[in-house]
Design a protein around this motif. Structure first.
Motif, PDB file in Angstrom:
ATOM      1  N   ASP A 101       0.813  -1.222   0.000  1.00  0.00           N
ATOM      2  CA  ASP A 101       0.000   0.000   0.000  1.00  0.00           C
ATOM      3  C   ASP A 101       0.850   1.278   0.000  1.00  0.00           C
ATOM      4  OD1 ASP A 101      -2.318  -1.404  -0.175  1.00  0.00           O
ATOM      5  OD2 ASP A 101      -2.837  -1.279   1.954  1.00  0.00           O
ATOM      6  N   PRO A 102       1.903   1.378   0.824  1.00  0.00           N
ATOM      7  CA  PRO A 102       2.734   2.596   0.748  1.00  0.00           C
ATOM      8  C   PRO A 102       3.362   2.793  -0.625  1.00  0.00           C
ATOM      9  CG  PRO A 102       3.193   1.380   2.774  1.00  0.00           C
ATOM     10  CD  PRO A 102       2.339   0.487   1.932  1.00  0.00           C
ATOM     11  N   LEU A 103       3.749   1.688  -1.285  1.00  0.00           N
ATOM     12  CA  LEU A 103       4.313   1.798  -2.623  1.00  0.00           C
ATOM     13  C   LEU A 103       3.259   2.263  -3.620  1.00  0.00           C
ATOM     14  CD1 LEU A 103       6.405  -1.515  -2.665  1.00  0.00           C
ATOM     15  CD2 LEU A 103       7.287   0.814  -2.403  1.00  0.00           C
ATOM     16  N   ASP A 104       2.045   1.770  -3.437  1.00  0.00           N
ATOM     17  CA  ASP A 104       0.960   2.149  -4.343  1.00  0.00           C
ATOM     18  C   ASP A 104       0.641   3.636  -4.209  1.00  0.00           C
ATOM     19  OD1 ASP A 104      -1.111   1.641  -6.253  1.00  0.00           O
ATOM     20  OD2 ASP A 104      -2.566   1.639  -4.602  1.00  0.00           O
ATOM     21  N   ARG A 105       0.660   4.143  -2.977  1.00  0.00           N
ATOM     22  CA  ARG A 105       0.381   5.566  -2.778  1.00  0.00           C
ATOM     23  C   ARG A 105       1.436   6.446  -3.425  1.00  0.00           C
ATOM     24  NH1 ARG A 105      -1.396   3.625   2.392  1.00  0.00           N
ATOM     25  NH2 ARG A 105       0.677   4.018   3.301  1.00  0.00           N
TER      26      ARG A 105
ATOM     27  N   GLY B 112       2.756   5.714  -6.282  1.00  0.00           N
ATOM     28  CA  GLY B 112       2.687   5.471  -7.721  1.00  0.00           C
ATOM     29  C   GLY B 112       3.702   4.465  -8.227  1.00  0.00           C
ATOM     30  N   LYS B 113       4.194   3.584  -7.354  1.00  0.00           N
ATOM     31  CA  LYS B 113       5.230   2.632  -7.749  1.00  0.00           C
ATOM     32  C   LYS B 113       4.681   1.231  -7.985  1.00  0.00           C
ATOM     33  CE  LYS B 113       8.992   5.061  -5.426  1.00  0.00           C
ATOM     34  NZ  LYS B 113      10.108   4.951  -4.455  1.00  0.00           N
ATOM     35  N   VAL B 114       3.350   1.077  -7.994  1.00  0.00           N
ATOM     36  CA  VAL B 114       2.721  -0.226  -8.234  1.00  0.00           C
ATOM     37  C   VAL B 114       1.800  -0.119  -9.439  1.00  0.00           C
ATOM     38  CG1 VAL B 114       1.241  -2.039  -7.301  1.00  0.00           C
ATOM     39  CG2 VAL B 114       2.860  -0.842  -5.792  1.00  0.00           C
ATOM     40  N   LYS B 115       1.874  -1.070 -10.320  1.00  0.00           N
ATOM     41  CA  LYS B 115       1.042  -1.110 -11.533  1.00  0.00           C
ATOM     42  C   LYS B 115      -0.120  -2.076 -11.326  1.00  0.00           C
ATOM     43  CE  LYS B 115       1.326  -2.168 -16.470  1.00  0.00           C
ATOM     44  NZ  LYS B 115       2.210  -2.625 -17.576  1.00  0.00           N
ATOM     45  N   ASP B 116      -1.350  -1.585 -11.548  1.00  0.00           N
ATOM     46  CA  ASP B 116      -2.562  -2.415 -11.438  1.00  0.00           C
ATOM     47  C   ASP B 116      -2.643  -3.104 -10.082  1.00  0.00           C
ATOM     48  OD1 ASP B 116      -3.313  -1.756 -14.046  1.00  0.00           O
ATOM     49  OD2 ASP B 116      -2.187  -3.431 -14.897  1.00  0.00           O
TER      50      ASP B 116
ATOM     51  N   ALA C 164      12.282  -5.546 -10.578  1.00  0.00           N
ATOM     52  CA  ALA C 164      11.719  -4.494 -11.428  1.00  0.00           C
ATOM     53  C   ALA C 164      12.794  -3.473 -11.817  1.00  0.00           C
ATOM     54  CB  ALA C 164      10.558  -3.813 -10.708  1.00  0.00           C
ATOM     55  N   ARG C 165      13.619  -3.072 -10.863  1.00  0.00           N
ATOM     56  CA  ARG C 165      14.684  -2.117 -11.167  1.00  0.00           C
ATOM     57  C   ARG C 165      15.689  -2.716 -12.141  1.00  0.00           C
ATOM     58  NH1 ARG C 165      14.087  -0.698  -5.581  1.00  0.00           N
ATOM     59  NH2 ARG C 165      15.688  -2.234  -4.999  1.00  0.00           N
ATOM     60  N   ALA C 166      16.012  -4.000 -11.947  1.00  0.00           N
ATOM     61  CA  ALA C 166      16.978  -4.648 -12.828  1.00  0.00           C
ATOM     62  C   ALA C 166      16.468  -4.719 -14.262  1.00  0.00           C
ATOM     63  CB  ALA C 166      17.293  -6.052 -12.313  1.00  0.00           C
ATOM     64  N   ARG C 167      15.177  -4.835 -14.437  1.00  0.00           N
ATOM     65  CA  ARG C 167      14.588  -4.911 -15.779  1.00  0.00           C
ATOM     66  C   ARG C 167      14.288  -3.532 -16.357  1.00  0.00           C
ATOM     67  NH1 ARG C 167      10.179  -9.860 -14.848  1.00  0.00           N
ATOM     68  NH2 ARG C 167      11.712 -11.555 -14.685  1.00  0.00           N
ATOM     69  N   GLY C 168      14.552  -2.478 -15.563  1.00  0.00           N
ATOM     70  CA  GLY C 168      14.311  -1.121 -16.057  1.00  0.00           C
ATOM     71  C   GLY C 168      12.869  -0.696 -15.984  1.00  0.00           C
ATOM     72  N   ASP C 169      12.063  -1.394 -15.206  1.00  0.00           N
ATOM     73  CA  ASP C 169      10.649  -1.038 -15.060  1.00  0.00           C
ATOM     74  C   ASP C 169      10.478  -0.038 -13.928  1.00  0.00           C
ATOM     75  OD1 ASP C 169      10.042  -2.855 -17.070  1.00  0.00           O
ATOM     76  OD2 ASP C 169       9.803  -4.511 -15.641  1.00  0.00           O
ATOM     77  N   ARG C 170       9.637   0.945 -14.141  1.00  0.00           N
ATOM     78  CA  ARG C 170       9.458   1.993 -13.140  1.00  0.00           C
ATOM     79  C   ARG C 170       8.395   1.637 -12.115  1.00  0.00           C
ATOM     80  NH1 ARG C 170       9.096   7.793 -15.949  1.00  0.00           N
ATOM     81  NH2 ARG C 170       9.421   8.328 -13.737  1.00  0.00           N
ATOM     82  N   GLN C 171       7.608   0.619 -12.383  1.00  0.00           N
ATOM     83  CA  GLN C 171       6.559   0.215 -11.451  1.00  0.00           C
ATOM     84  C   GLN C 171       6.630  -1.284 -11.179  1.00  0.00           C
ATOM     85  OE1 GLN C 171       3.089   1.863 -13.660  1.00  0.00           O
ATOM     86  NE2 GLN C 171       2.653   3.036 -11.774  1.00  0.00           N
ATOM     87  N   LEU C 172       6.212  -1.649  -9.986  1.00  0.00           N
ATOM     88  CA  LEU C 172       6.140  -3.062  -9.597  1.00  0.00           C
ATOM     89  C   LEU C 172       4.856  -3.654 -10.176  1.00  0.00           C
ATOM     90  CD1 LEU C 172       7.267  -5.382  -7.752  1.00  0.00           C
ATOM     91  CD2 LEU C 172       5.755  -4.499  -5.962  1.00  0.00           C
ATOM     92  N   SER C 173       4.983  -4.797 -10.849  1.00  0.00           N
ATOM     93  CA  SER C 173       3.818  -5.417 -11.477  1.00  0.00           C
ATOM     94  C   SER C 173       3.597  -6.836 -10.935  1.00  0.00           C
ATOM     95  CB  SER C 173       3.995  -5.470 -12.995  1.00  0.00           C
ATOM     96  OG  SER C 173       5.031  -6.380 -13.347  1.00  0.00           O
TER      97      SER C 173
END
Length: 594
Positions: A509-513, A515-519, A552-561
């Motif tokens: 939830d803190p990550l989602d607030r 904007g670091k979580v996708k869907d 996620a960081r290693a793959r260059g993605d800005r959000q956790l999916s």
């Protein structure tokens, strides 16, 4: 008398302008003397004797007067007909140049003694009186002296290439009483003049809004006093603000115990030891529960009573002679009455509150850090945690206690004492090394050291009156004696689905607030299906989320999916199944050997 002080002022200013700042040759000196001869007033009109003092070719110090030949240095008291002598010492290194003034006239000496009786170090009690640059007695009391001298504008500061230091006090708590803490403030040298309130330290009255600042400092001092004198059992606070982290955990205590366990005198702690440097200190923002405890801070961290990055000067001696001790003006200047102040709740002078430091010392419970905690500021709040609801949890590990039997007992006793002082619940995490059956040691090669650790814990437990929690995954290997001392045993079963989901949400939830979580909704739906099969514990859930973020960081993605979480969960699940399979094979092999 006015004329004598006026002459002192004129010669003081003139000597500063003419002071040589570099080594000169004999020829240059003679030429300079000739050039100055015409400018000098007649000798009969001069009340001062001005000399330069340097080392000659024979290696001896000699005085050089402007109108006379060099002579070996002699006491100015032997020179008659002068009010004072100004001597400029010329050194090989110009940065070491300095000066002194010897006041030889008895009337002038008595006059300055009357005005400057509160000056320390017996400055105005000798014959002759000698003042040394930068002439604090004259500078700090110039308003008084100016009443007896002509009213003209000049700078009393000598030419000086060195930094300047000011000795002062804070009014600090040492764990048992309030007393003056000596500090030495450093002022870097600068050229010409600058506004006084641009200096790193300056008088309160020079602040642009001194009245408002004074009120704030008094309120801060009252808060500081409340923190320091909190009763036992009421020393835990919630803290949210900047802190200076000084020492990690209890390692400094273990290192000290290795040097000398039995001969240490704890009373030396309250001398603000300057033998331990605090180079490991660093600033951090904390949001945690803390124990405010000065006494334990000094005993366990072995650190100085720092105020920010200012190190205390130590207990420099105040003169104990009867003359000084009965000098009421001097005692008032030193504020010696502050050291006798009571802590029984009676109000203080406003000045006592003004001098209180902006920090308290304590222990950060979750971070296991000794720290300076700021007692003021917009972002820094401290509220007492109601002890009716909970006690502080003092968590340590085997690493904090050590594994060498000769040190473990002393370390455990000190840790138990700290827990008792704080009225805390003591938790030793992963305490298997203290709990294993001693019979196993004999069966498998006679592990005497491990057997000793269990014996040490049992011995120390006999005298501990607090609450101790031990965590372990090896209950089948418990020593019988340890088992008999357990009052309550709690088994942690696998998390139910709703509890496991709540822990996942606490991390996500803190990550989602931010904007670091996708869907997020899709992730929650997927977790509700997977949790039933995974059987994760709280620590595994934390590891899953942190590993997925790293992926996620290693793959260059800005959000956790969901894909990141799914890949980590599959990996953990496969490892868990493989671990169970191999463990079952191991048990089968052991049964065959028996």
């Amino acid at each position: 008398m006015q004329e004598a002080l006026s002459e002192l002022k004129r010669e003081f200013s003139r000597s500063s302008e003419k002071s040589p700042m570099a080594k000169t040759s004999d020829t240059e000196t003679k030429e300079g003397e000739k050039a100055e001869e015409s400018e000098k007033p007649p000798q009969a009109q001069s009340r001062s004797r001005i000399v330069l003092n340097r080392v000659n070719s024979a290696g001896e110090r000699e005085d050089v007067e402007y109108d006379k030949k060099p002579t070996k240095q002699s006491s100015s008291a032997q020179v008659k007909g002068y009010e004072f002598t100004l001597r400029k010492f010329i050194e090989e290194d110009p940065r070491q140049n300095h000066s002194e003034i010897e006041i030889e006239s008895p009337p002038l000496r008595n006059f300055m003694k009357e005005l400057l009786i509160s000056c320390p170090y017996h400055t105005f009690r000798g014959s002759p009186q000698t003042l040394y640059s930068p002439y604090e007695a004259i500078v700090l009391n110039w308003d008084q002296l100016a009443k007896a001298a002509e009213d003209r504008k000049f700078s009393p500061w000598p030419v000086d290439r060195k930094d300047w230091f000011l000795r002062c006090w804070a009014y600090d708590w040492d764990g048992s009483q309030f007393q003056r803490l000596p500090l030495k403030l450093r002022f870097a040298r600068f050229e010409e003049s600058k506004p006084i309130n641009s200096l790193p330290f300056y008088p309160l009255e020079c602040h642009e809004d001194s009245d408002t600042l004074r009120r704030k400092l008094i309120e801060r001092g009252k808060k500081y006093r409340r923190f320091c004198t909190a009763s036992l059992g009421s020393q835990m606070f919630s803290y949210d603000g900047q802190a200076v982290l000084v020492k990690r955990g209890l390692s400094s205590m273990r290192d000290f115990m290795k040097r000398d366990t039995d001969t240490h005198d704890d009373s030396s702690i309250f001398s603000y030891s300057t033998s331990t440097s605090s180079t490991s200190a660093g600033f951090a923002f904390l949001k945690d529960r803390v124990m405010v405890d000065f006494k334990s801070y000094f005993e366990k961290s072995r650190c100085d009573a720092l105020i920010g990055d200012i190190t205390p000067e130590g207990r420099y001696g105040e003169c104990q002679c009867p003359t000084c001790q009965t000098n009421q003006e001097l005692m008032a200047l030193y504020r010696t009455r502050f050291d006798r102040a009571n802590i029984d709740g009676r109000d203080w002078d406003a000045e006592q509150y003004l001098l209180c430091p902006p920090r308290v010392f304590g222990y950060v419970l979750r971070e296991k850090q000794w720290a300076q905690l700021h007692a003021h500021g917009k972002k820094s709040t401290a509220k007492t945690v109601a002890l009716k609801a909970e006690k502080p949890l003092f968590a340590i590990s085997v690493a904090d206690v050590g594994t060498e039997a000769k040190h473990v007992e002393s370390n455990l006793r000190r840790i138990f004492t700290l827990a008792t002082t704080w009225q805390a619940i003591l938790l030793i995490d992963e305490a298997d090394v203290f709990l294993q059956s001693r019979s196993l040691g004999v069966t498998h090669g006679g592990n005497i050291e491990r057997n000793a650790l269990v014996s040490v814990l049992l011995r120390v437990l006999e005298y501990y009156q607090g609450i101790l929690m031990l965590t372990t995954n090896q209950i089948a290997q418990f020593d019988v004696a340890v088992h008999s001392r357990i009052h309550v045993a709690i088994k942690y079963r696998e998390l139910k689905e709703d509890r496991a989901m709540a822990i996942f949400r606490n991390f996500l939830d803190p990550l989602d607030r931010k904007g670091k979580v996708k869907d997020m909704d899709k992730i929650v739906q997927w977790l509700q299906r997977e949790i039933r099969l995974a059987g994760f514990g709280g620590r595994q859930i934390r590891n899953v989320v942190t590993s997925a973020l790293s992926l996620a960081r290693a793959r260059g993605d800005r959000q956790l999916s969901r894909d990141h979480l799914s890949d980590v969960v599959d990996n953990v699940h496969e490892f868990k199944l493989e671990f169970i399979r191999q463990y079952e094979n191991y048990k089968t092999q052991q049964q065959g050997l028996s």
